[in-house]
Design a protein around this motif. Structure first.
Motif, PDB file in Angstrom:
ATOM      1  N   ILE A 127     -42.013 -56.213  14.601  1.00 49.41           N
ATOM      2  CA  ILE A 127     -42.765 -57.345  15.150  1.00 49.41           C
ATOM      3  C   ILE A 127     -44.209 -57.310  14.634  1.00 49.41           C
ATOM      4  CG2 ILE A 127     -43.687 -58.338  17.277  1.00 49.41           C
ATOM      5  CD1 ILE A 127     -41.062 -57.393  18.618  1.00 49.41           C
ATOM      6  N   ALA A 128     -44.638 -58.451  14.075  1.00 44.89           N
ATOM      7  CA  ALA A 128     -45.984 -58.551  13.517  1.00 44.89           C
ATOM      8  C   ALA A 128     -46.870 -59.523  14.284  1.00 44.89           C
ATOM      9  CB  ALA A 128     -45.907 -58.979  12.049  1.00 44.89           C
ATOM     10  N   GLY A 129     -46.283 -60.512  14.966  1.00 45.07           N
ATOM     11  CA  GLY A 129     -47.064 -61.488  15.712  1.00 45.07           C
ATOM     12  C   GLY A 129     -46.365 -61.865  16.995  1.00 45.07           C
ATOM     13  N   PHE A 130     -47.145 -62.240  18.024  1.00 44.82           N
ATOM     14  CA  PHE A 130     -46.560 -62.554  19.325  1.00 44.82           C
ATOM     15  C   PHE A 130     -47.483 -63.504  20.074  1.00 44.82           C
ATOM     16  CE2 PHE A 130     -49.077 -58.708  19.517  1.00 44.82           C
ATOM     17  CZ  PHE A 130     -49.920 -58.916  20.599  1.00 44.82           C
ATOM     18  N   SER A 131     -46.910 -64.299  20.950  1.00 42.91           N
ATOM     19  CA  SER A 131     -47.726 -65.154  21.814  1.00 42.91           C
ATOM     20  C   SER A 131     -46.880 -65.648  22.970  1.00 42.91           C
ATOM     21  CB  SER A 131     -48.293 -66.354  21.042  1.00 42.91           C
ATOM     22  OG  SER A 131     -47.264 -67.268  20.709  1.00 42.91           O
ATOM     23  N   ILE A 132     -47.547 -66.023  24.054  1.00 41.56           N
ATOM     24  CA  ILE A 132     -46.936 -66.709  25.189  1.00 41.56           C
ATOM     25  C   ILE A 132     -47.826 -67.906  25.511  1.00 41.56           C
ATOM     26  CG2 ILE A 132     -46.125 -66.560  27.572  1.00 41.56           C
ATOM     27  CD1 ILE A 132     -45.950 -63.543  27.272  1.00 41.56           C
ATOM     28  N   SER A 144     -31.832 -55.347  -7.471  1.00 38.93           N
ATOM     29  CA  SER A 144     -30.477 -55.163  -7.987  1.00 38.93           C
ATOM     30  C   SER A 144     -30.128 -56.303  -8.940  1.00 38.93           C
ATOM     31  CB  SER A 144     -29.465 -55.138  -6.837  1.00 38.93           C
ATOM     32  OG  SER A 144     -29.655 -54.018  -6.026  1.00 38.93           O
ATOM     33  N   GLU A 145     -29.225 -56.011  -9.855  1.00 40.21           N
ATOM     34  CA  GLU A 145     -28.781 -57.041 -10.789  1.00 40.21           C
ATOM     35  C   GLU A 145     -28.156 -58.195 -10.012  1.00 40.21           C
ATOM     36  OE1 GLU A 145     -25.894 -57.500 -14.741  1.00 40.21           O
ATOM     37  OE2 GLU A 145     -26.248 -55.535 -13.816  1.00 40.21           O
ATOM     38  N   GLY A 146     -28.632 -59.404 -10.264  1.00 40.92           N
ATOM     39  CA  GLY A 146     -28.122 -60.582  -9.574  1.00 40.92           C
ATOM     40  C   GLY A 146     -28.864 -60.911  -8.303  1.00 40.92           C
ATOM     41  N   ALA A 147     -29.657 -59.960  -7.770  1.00 40.30           N
ATOM     42  CA  ALA A 147     -30.410 -60.224  -6.538  1.00 40.30           C
ATOM     43  C   ALA A 147     -31.641 -61.060  -6.861  1.00 40.30           C
ATOM     44  CB  ALA A 147     -30.819 -58.920  -5.878  1.00 40.30           C
ATOM     45  N   ARG A 148     -31.963 -61.988  -5.988  1.00 39.25           N
ATOM     46  CA  ARG A 148     -33.131 -62.832  -6.159  1.00 39.25           C
ATOM     47  C   ARG A 148     -34.206 -62.439  -5.151  1.00 39.25           C
ATOM     48  NH1 ARG A 148     -31.525 -69.036  -6.301  1.00 39.25           N
ATOM     49  NH2 ARG A 148     -33.753 -69.108  -6.875  1.00 39.25           N
ATOM     50  N   TYR A 149     -35.446 -62.533  -5.599  1.00 41.39           N
ATOM     51  CA  TYR A 149     -36.534 -62.188  -4.690  1.00 41.39           C
ATOM     52  C   TYR A 149     -36.719 -63.292  -3.659  1.00 41.39           C
ATOM     53  CZ  TYR A 149     -41.126 -61.552  -2.734  1.00 41.39           C
ATOM     54  OH  TYR A 149     -42.161 -61.425  -1.842  1.00 41.39           O
ATOM     55  N   ALA A 150     -36.988 -62.900  -2.440  1.00 42.76           N
ATOM     56  CA  ALA A 150     -37.354 -63.814  -1.359  1.00 42.76           C
ATOM     57  C   ALA A 150     -38.498 -63.169  -0.584  1.00 42.76           C
ATOM     58  CB  ALA A 150     -36.159 -64.075  -0.443  1.00 42.76           C
ATOM     59  N   PRO A 151     -39.336 -63.970   0.078  1.00 37.97           N
ATOM     60  CA  PRO A 151     -40.473 -63.387   0.806  1.00 37.97           C
ATOM     61  C   PRO A 151     -40.072 -62.394   1.887  1.00 37.97           C
ATOM     62  CG  PRO A 151     -40.758 -65.753   0.531  1.00 37.97           C
ATOM     63  CD  PRO A 151     -39.367 -65.441   0.088  1.00 37.97           C
ATOM     64  N   ASN A 152     -38.813 -62.470   2.364  1.00 35.45           N
ATOM     65  CA  ASN A 152     -38.397 -61.527   3.399  1.00 35.45           C
ATOM     66  C   ASN A 152     -37.730 -60.283   2.831  1.00 35.45           C
ATOM     67  OD1 ASN A 152     -36.069 -62.725   2.552  1.00 35.45           O
ATOM     68  ND2 ASN A 152     -35.436 -63.518   4.553  1.00 35.45           N
ATOM     69  N   VAL A 153     -37.885 -60.051   1.526  1.00 35.18           N
ATOM     70  CA  VAL A 153     -37.392 -58.822   0.888  1.00 35.18           C
ATOM     71  C   VAL A 153     -38.547 -57.834   0.786  1.00 35.18           C
ATOM     72  CG1 VAL A 153     -36.471 -57.805  -1.229  1.00 35.18           C
ATOM     73  CG2 VAL A 153     -35.563 -59.985  -0.393  1.00 35.18           C
ATOM     74  N   HIS A 154     -38.351 -56.671   1.342  1.00 38.67           N
ATOM     75  CA  HIS A 154     -39.364 -55.615   1.289  1.00 38.67           C
ATOM     76  C   HIS A 154     -38.692 -54.287   0.972  1.00 38.67           C
ATOM     77  CE1 HIS A 154     -41.359 -58.648   3.872  1.00 38.67           C
ATOM     78  NE2 HIS A 154     -42.464 -58.221   3.283  1.00 38.67           N
ATOM     79  N   ALA A 170     -41.304 -59.922   8.194  1.00 35.75           N
ATOM     80  CA  ALA A 170     -40.648 -60.653   7.109  1.00 35.75           C
ATOM     81  C   ALA A 170     -40.823 -62.155   7.249  1.00 35.75           C
ATOM     82  CB  ALA A 170     -39.161 -60.303   7.063  1.00 35.75           C
ATOM     83  N   GLY A 171     -41.513 -62.600   8.297  1.00 33.90           N
ATOM     84  CA  GLY A 171     -41.765 -64.019   8.480  1.00 33.90           C
ATOM     85  C   GLY A 171     -40.751 -64.746   9.329  1.00 33.90           C
ATOM     86  N   PHE A 178     -36.096 -44.566  -0.729  1.00 32.77           N
ATOM     87  CA  PHE A 178     -36.598 -45.934  -0.665  1.00 32.77           C
ATOM     88  C   PHE A 178     -35.523 -46.910  -1.150  1.00 32.77           C
ATOM     89  CE2 PHE A 178     -40.188 -43.126  -1.215  1.00 32.77           C
ATOM     90  CZ  PHE A 178     -41.115 -43.599  -0.295  1.00 32.77           C
ATOM     91  N   MET A 179     -35.508 -48.082  -0.537  1.00 27.79           N
ATOM     92  CA  MET A 179     -34.562 -49.118  -0.931  1.00 27.79           C
ATOM     93  C   MET A 179     -35.089 -50.470  -0.487  1.00 27.79           C
ATOM     94  SD  MET A 179     -30.441 -49.309  -0.227  1.00 27.79           S
ATOM     95  CE  MET A 179     -30.604 -49.275   1.554  1.00 27.79           C
ATOM     96  N   ALA A 180     -34.862 -51.508  -1.311  1.00 27.64           N
ATOM     97  CA  ALA A 180     -35.242 -52.868  -0.939  1.00 27.64           C
ATOM     98  C   ALA A 180     -34.154 -53.473  -0.067  1.00 27.64           C
ATOM     99  CB  ALA A 180     -35.463 -53.717  -2.185  1.00 27.64           C
ATOM    100  N   MET A 181     -34.565 -54.137   1.002  1.00 30.48           N
ATOM    101  CA  MET A 181     -33.635 -54.815   1.900  1.00 30.48           C
ATOM    102  C   MET A 181     -34.192 -56.184   2.253  1.00 30.48           C
ATOM    103  SD  MET A 181     -32.301 -51.831   4.506  1.00 30.48           S
ATOM    104  CE  MET A 181     -33.621 -50.621   4.506  1.00 30.48           C
ATOM    105  N   GLU A 182     -33.304 -57.064   2.647  1.00 31.67           N
ATOM    106  CA  GLU A 182     -33.696 -58.416   3.032  1.00 31.67           C
ATOM    107  C   GLU A 182     -33.514 -58.589   4.532  1.00 31.67           C
ATOM    108  OE1 GLU A 182     -32.886 -63.121   1.910  1.00 31.67           O
ATOM    109  OE2 GLU A 182     -31.790 -61.534   0.873  1.00 31.67           O
ATOM    110  N   ASP A 183     -34.602 -58.978   5.179  1.00 37.25           N
ATOM    111  CA  ASP A 183     -34.587 -59.196   6.627  1.00 37.25           C
ATOM    112  C   ASP A 183     -34.572 -60.699   6.893  1.00 37.25           C
ATOM    113  OD1 ASP A 183     -34.875 -59.278   9.324  1.00 37.25           O
ATOM    114  OD2 ASP A 183     -36.832 -58.292   9.403  1.00 37.25           O
ATOM    115  N   ALA A 184     -33.400 -61.214   7.234  1.00 44.03           N
ATOM    116  CA  ALA A 184     -33.269 -62.637   7.568  1.00 44.03           C
ATOM    117  C   ALA A 184     -33.006 -62.844   9.051  1.00 44.03           C
ATOM    118  CB  ALA A 184     -32.146 -63.260   6.742  1.00 44.03           C
TER     119      ALA A 184
END
Length: 631
Positions: free
Chosen positions: A572-577, A491-501, A618-619, A532-538
């Motif tokens: 969820i992409a990674g997990f540990s105990i 979107s206009e004014g939106a900045r890319y971040a690694p958690n945007v997919h 999204a990290g 489809f739509m880009a969203m940011e997962d923070a």
């Protein structure tokens, strides 16, 4: 490794119902299928049979002599799986297991600890884990996907799945298949079904004599037939059929027969079941869609399209299960046009019901003559009349590219509509439609892949902040073999971040697509059109119902350690105990939202800190700690 005693092997063999010289049944239970070979899955075929286990932890036995060639553990797909290479060159696959036989279990456990990863895919040498027919090799479970059951495959010397019944595996089945509906489709503008080219769905009902029949149907030109068919199995399960045939009199027109399949083209299920009629039924089609190379469609010389002749009076659809129980449906045929067309008929704008794109145009009352279709990149095409001022044209280009379709007539306003067409076998082609770039590979589609794209004015509710407009890519049922690369702008004014997919809307939710950022645009691979739509997962993942409670004084050195886990956005992409800094072998069950320790070794004694860690796609990382005391 130790060998199971001969007496135990003999007992297992008797329980499995095997005989000398045959393969052993994988369970010591009464054989009951919950899914069959080549049964329908969304866009693909089922590669084996699923067996009812009535719970978790049932003994699983080796089909024959050989060795373990591969072991996998994953939260997804087959879950825990064993691959058994047989001495005769064939192989067997056992999936959704809860565990393996002791020596193999210990080996896998060491590998997981060494890699500090639950997810492993281990290829083994011939001499590491030799196996005898009827030997206990695993325990059934529900890892991966689905309720408790055992997925079982037999593969040939090329590694291709084979119908297990062809290799001597058997199970009871005395119930014939059930055909609920029949689909009759026309090919091109020369074919007609009840006077139109829109496919017709006919209910299969019993006449006074008890025979299954449909209502009579008027047909002209080339027609094809499909059936909404299942095979009722024990326990209320609806299975797939072995064979489906179309007969004109006693002559077989076309046959679909599930004897074997290949993982190289099993996604041809996308065009083996009619992709554009799924809102009306699941129709296994009795014609060969362009580009369909699936082995089940190679039993007939022709392509399944039937030329209507004046003497054609009825067609028969015959469905046969894996035990030769059969059901037939008669379709009464009237060659020619119907005496009148229905008062209300489907009038769209641009539609896909088969290999061609259909453009429909309604002329205003009093208008004379027929419109012509400008294609904006090819020759004009004729419209055919369908009564009451309705005209339809069939568009099937020979070259990939973007086309502007416009129905031209003195009584019509100028109304161009853009469509992207990707012809199978041609070089990679990129088409821009508004903000959307579509790049198709030579084998992205079947025959011709038609796509359109536009901004979606009112996208469904979404759980994350939007970072682009929503885009509709049409049609949602379009069958895709090799993924189409799609690019959309931020979107206009939106900045890319690694958690945007980019996310795709599926049913009532959104799912993340693997996304690449390049020059201010987001790229992803599309295997199914939609919204489809880009969203940011923070947002971080979540924990709930953590066990044991804070300050817990354990009575055992292997206490239960578990938590319900979830993630609102990317998943969820990674997990540990860890416990006291020691990595614990833990499993994640995405269907039950459960993270749990497998209790495979004693914990060290004394006060210890439990640390649960989750990372989403999204990290974002979340941690949860608990203090316990171990005796």
């Amino acid at each position: 490794m130790s060998i199971i005693p001969t007496l135990a092997l003999l007992g297992a063999s008797l329980l499995c119902g095997s005989a000398p010289g045959t393969y052993a049944w994988p369970l010591a239970l009464e054989p009951q299928l919950t899914s069959s070979f080549c049964e329908y899955r969304p866009g693909r075929f089922h590669a084996g049979i699923d067996l009812r286990t009535n719970g978790v932890g049932r003994d699983v036995f080796a089909a024959g002599d050989g060795y373990i060639s591969r072991v996998r553990c994953s939260p997804y797909g087959y879950g825990k799986a064993v691959y058994l290479q047989l001495n005769d060159g064939n192989s067997a696959v056992y999936a959704h297991l809860s565990g393996f036989y002791p020596e193999l279990e210990e080996f896998v456990r060491r590998e997981q600890h060494g890699r500090k990863s639950y997810t492993v895919d281990i290829h083994l040498q011939a001499g590491q884990f030799p196996i005898r027919k009827g030997q206990l090799i695993a325990k059934s479970g529900q890892t991966g996907i689905g309720a408790p059951h055992l997925h079982f495959e037999m593969r040939d010397t090329s590694g291709d799945p084979v119908n297990p019944r062809l290799l001597g595996f058997d199970w009871p089945d005395s119930t014939p298949p059930r055909i609920d509906k029949v689909l009759v489709a026309a090919k091109g503008l020369d074919g007609r079904v009840n006077g139109d080219i829109v496919p017709m769905v006919l209910d299969a009902t019993r006449d006074e004599s008890g025979r299954l029949r449909t209502t009579p149907i008027y047909v002209e030109g080339l027609i094809g037939v499909g059936a909404d068919v299942t095979d009722p199995g024990a326990g209320g399960y609806n299975l797939g059929v072995h064979r489906l045939r179309l007969l004109a009199g006693d002559t077989e027109v076309f046959r679909v027969q599930h004897d074997r399949m290949s993982y190289g083209n099993h996604r041809n299920g996308a065009v083996s079941y009619h992709p554009y009629m799924r809102d009306q039924g699941r129709f296994l089609v009795l014609w060969r869609w362009p580009g369909n190379t699936f082995s089940s469609y190679q039993h007939s010389r022709g392509d399944g399209w039937l030329a209507v002749t004046p003497d054609l009076r009825e067609l028969t659809v015959e469905a046969t299960d894996f035990h030769e129980n059969a059901t037939t449906v008669t379709i009464p045929i009237v060659p020619g046009a119907p005496p009148s067309l229905p008062a209300e008929r489907y009038v769209g704008s641009i539609d896909v019901w088969g290999p061609e794109l259909i453009v429909s145009q309604q002329l205003p009352p009093g208008a004379s003559g027929a419109p012509r279709l400008h294609t904006g990149g090819g020759p004009d095409l004729p419209f055919a009349p369908f009564g009451d001022g309705l005209f339809r044209a069939a568009f099937q280009p020979s070259a990939s590219g973007r086309y502007t379709l416009n129905a031209v007539h003195d009584a019509l306003p100028d109304a161009p509509r853009e469509v992207a067409a990707f012809v199978q076998g041609q070089r990679r082609t990129t088409v821009t439609m508004g903000d959307v770039e579509l790049s198709a590979r030579p084998n992205s589609g079947y025959g011709v892949l038609f796509l359109r794209a536009w901004k979606h004015a009112a996208p469904p509710a979404h759980p994350l902040p939007a970072r682009s407009d929503a885009y509709q890519i049409w049609p949602t049922g379009a069958p895709i073999f090799d993924a189409v690369q799609v690019s959309i702008p931020l979107s206009e004014g939106a900045r890319y971040a690694p958690n945007v997919h980019v996310y795709r809307h599926r049913g009532a939710s959104w799912s993340r697509e693997d996304t690449t950022h390049r020059n201010g645009r987001l790229e992803f691979e599309m295997t199914s059109p939609g919204i489809f739509m880009a969203m940011e997962d923070a947002a971080r993942p979540n924990f709930a119902n953590v066990t044991p409670p804070e300050g817990y004084a354990a009575q055992t050195r292997r206490p239960e350690i578990r938590a319900n886990v979830s993630d609102t956005g990317s998943g969820i992409a990674g997990f540990s105990i860890t416990c006291g800094g020691q990595w614990l072998l833990s499993a994640y069950d995405p269907e039950r939202d459960l993270l749990y320790w497998e209790q495979d070794a004693d914990l060290p004694p004394g006060p210890l800190e439990l640390v649960f860690t989750l990372t989403d796609a999204a990290g974002n990382t979340a941690r949860y700690t608990r203090n316990i005391t171990v005796p």
